[in-house]
Design a protein around this motif. Structure first.
Motif, PDB file in Angstrom:
ATOM      1  N   ALA A 127      59.956  -5.163  14.090  1.00 35.02           N
ATOM      2  CA  ALA A 127      61.341  -4.948  13.680  1.00 35.02           C
ATOM      3  C   ALA A 127      61.436  -3.906  12.573  1.00 35.02           C
ATOM      4  N   GLY A 128      60.324  -3.655  11.892  1.00 32.81           N
ATOM      5  CA  GLY A 128      60.344  -2.694  10.794  1.00 32.81           C
ATOM      6  C   GLY A 128      58.980  -2.091  10.551  1.00 32.81           C
ATOM      7  N   ALA A 129      58.976  -0.978   9.855  1.00 32.64           N
ATOM      8  CA  ALA A 129      57.728  -0.300   9.498  1.00 32.64           C
ATOM      9  C   ALA A 129      57.882   0.353   8.134  1.00 32.64           C
ATOM     10  N   LEU A 130      56.801   0.371   7.390  1.00 32.59           N
ATOM     11  CA  LEU A 130      56.733   1.089   6.127  1.00 32.59           C
ATOM     12  C   LEU A 130      55.785   2.260   6.336  1.00 32.59           C
ATOM     13  N   LEU A 131      56.294   3.470   6.204  1.00 31.66           N
ATOM     14  CA  LEU A 131      55.447   4.663   6.263  1.00 31.66           C
ATOM     15  C   LEU A 131      55.143   5.046   4.828  1.00 31.66           C
ATOM     16  N   VAL A 132      53.867   5.036   4.484  1.00 31.91           N
ATOM     17  CA  VAL A 132      53.461   5.236   3.092  1.00 31.91           C
ATOM     18  C   VAL A 132      52.684   6.535   2.953  1.00 31.91           C
ATOM     19  N   TYR A 133      53.058   7.300   1.945  1.00 31.55           N
ATOM     20  CA  TYR A 133      52.273   8.487   1.603  1.00 31.55           C
ATOM     21  C   TYR A 133      51.914   8.410   0.127  1.00 31.55           C
ATOM     22  N   ASP A 134      50.893   9.151  -0.243  1.00 31.80           N
ATOM     23  CA  ASP A 134      50.375   9.191  -1.601  1.00 31.80           C
ATOM     24  C   ASP A 134      51.020  10.387  -2.302  1.00 31.80           C
ATOM     25  N   ILE A 135      51.787  10.142  -3.353  1.00 30.85           N
ATOM     26  CA  ILE A 135      52.494  11.242  -4.024  1.00 30.85           C
ATOM     27  C   ILE A 135      51.535  12.239  -4.677  1.00 30.85           C
ATOM     28  N   THR A 136      50.246  11.875  -4.805  1.00 32.42           N
ATOM     29  CA  THR A 136      49.271  12.780  -5.420  1.00 32.42           C
ATOM     30  C   THR A 136      48.489  13.573  -4.375  1.00 32.42           C
TER      31      THR A 136
ATOM     32  N   GLU B  81      48.650  16.275   1.657  1.00 32.01           N
ATOM     33  CA  GLU B  81      48.331  16.126   3.077  1.00 32.01           C
ATOM     34  C   GLU B  81      48.854  14.810   3.651  1.00 32.01           C
ATOM     35  N   THR B  82      48.943  13.767   2.841  1.00 31.02           N
ATOM     36  CA  THR B  82      49.475  12.496   3.346  1.00 31.02           C
ATOM     37  C   THR B  82      50.972  12.635   3.647  1.00 31.02           C
ATOM     38  N   PHE B  83      51.669  13.398   2.850  1.00 32.60           N
ATOM     39  CA  PHE B  83      53.093  13.666   3.088  1.00 32.60           C
ATOM     40  C   PHE B  83      53.261  14.540   4.334  1.00 32.60           C
ATOM     41  N   ASN B  84      52.371  15.515   4.491  1.00 30.72           N
ATOM     42  CA  ASN B  84      52.455  16.430   5.630  1.00 30.72           C
ATOM     43  C   ASN B  84      52.242  15.722   6.967  1.00 30.72           C
ATOM     44  N   HIS B  85      51.555  14.592   6.972  1.00 31.42           N
ATOM     45  CA  HIS B  85      51.305  13.851   8.206  1.00 31.42           C
ATOM     46  C   HIS B  85      52.456  12.916   8.579  1.00 31.42           C
ATOM     47  N   LEU B  86      53.463  12.793   7.728  1.00 32.97           N
ATOM     48  CA  LEU B  86      54.548  11.843   7.985  1.00 32.97           C
ATOM     49  C   LEU B  86      55.284  12.107   9.292  1.00 32.97           C
ATOM     50  N   THR B  87      55.529  13.356   9.620  1.00 33.44           N
ATOM     51  CA  THR B  87      56.270  13.675  10.839  1.00 33.44           C
ATOM     52  C   THR B  87      55.555  13.101  12.055  1.00 33.44           C
ATOM     53  N   SER B  88      54.255  13.252  12.101  1.00 29.74           N
ATOM     54  CA  SER B  88      53.465  12.741  13.219  1.00 29.74           C
ATOM     55  C   SER B  88      53.524  11.212  13.281  1.00 29.74           C
ATOM     56  N   TRP B  89      53.360  10.553  12.126  1.00 23.35           N
ATOM     57  CA  TRP B  89      53.422   9.080  12.099  1.00 23.35           C
ATOM     58  C   TRP B  89      54.815   8.588  12.477  1.00 23.35           C
ATOM     59  N   LEU B  90      55.828   9.285  12.025  1.00 27.05           N
ATOM     60  CA  LEU B  90      57.199   8.891  12.351  1.00 27.05           C
ATOM     61  C   LEU B  90      57.459   9.047  13.853  1.00 27.05           C
ATOM     62  N   GLU B  91      56.966  10.132  14.438  1.00 26.12           N
ATOM     63  CA  GLU B  91      57.111  10.322  15.889  1.00 26.12           C
ATOM     64  C   GLU B  91      56.459   9.169  16.646  1.00 26.12           C
ATOM     65  N   ASP B  92      55.261   8.777  16.222  1.00 21.71           N
ATOM     66  CA  ASP B  92      54.584   7.635  16.853  1.00 21.71           C
ATOM     67  C   ASP B  92      55.417   6.366  16.731  1.00 21.71           C
TER      68      ASP B  92
END
Length: 170
Positions: A34-43, A46-57
């Motif tokens: 019912a829900g998901a937490l997409l987490v990236y490391d603010i430091t 590259e973790t932020f740059n991968h968000l689009t791919s994880w969100l698409e999945d």
């Protein structure tokens, strides 16, 4: 267990750790969530740059009503910040996500992230966007509780430190 509007809601949470090597397994967790937490490391940009791919999945393998919260973690490391808060907010707004920053180390906003996700799922249930009688939506009516909600997966780029749990469950 969390209390939402005076009701006890049970959250079932999985931490998929955001590992590329487990990506095919991760996709199966989206079904029935019912829900998901997409987490990236603010430091770590590259973790932020991968968000689009994880969100698409997440969107491809889940219900269109799944609640997705974007989490910028490690807010305690402001001096090492590589992703501005405004960038996270803009990404969330562009993609219709809920946004907040957390710190697993200090526990800042960690519980709130889960509670806010549960509240949004509960709101969608009240609006009739989730069929509580269809367990494929990740929601079960419990025997003693009005609603039992499954929230998962919690995808992260930094495994267990990301949301402060070391048990393998976020």
């Amino acid at each position: 267990m969390v209390n939402i509007d005076g009701k006890q809601i049970k959250l079932q949470i999985w931490d998929t750790a955001g590992q590329e090597s487990f990506r095919s397994i991760t996709r199966s967790y989206y079904r029935g969530a019912a829900g998901a937490l997409l987490v990236y490391d603010i430091t770590r940009r590259e973790t932020f740059n991968h968000l689009t791919s994880w969100l698409e999945d997440a969107r491809q393998h889940s219900s269109s009503n799944m609640v997705i919260m974007l989490i910028g973690n490690k807010s305690d490391l402001e001096s090492r910040r590589d992703v501005k808060r405004e960038e996270g907010e803009a990404f969330a707004q562009e993609h219709g996500l809920i946004f907040m920053e957390t710190s697993a180390k200090t526990a800042s906003n960690v519980e709130e992230a889960f509670i806010n996700t549960a509240k949004e799922i509960y709101r969608k249930i009240q609006q009739g966007l989730f069929d509580v009688h269809n367990e494929a939506n990740g929601i079960k009516i419990g025997p003693q509780q009005p609603i039992s909600t499954s929230v998962g997966p919690c995808t992260s780029q930094q495994n267990s430190r990301d949301l402060g749990y070391n048990s393998g469950c976020c």
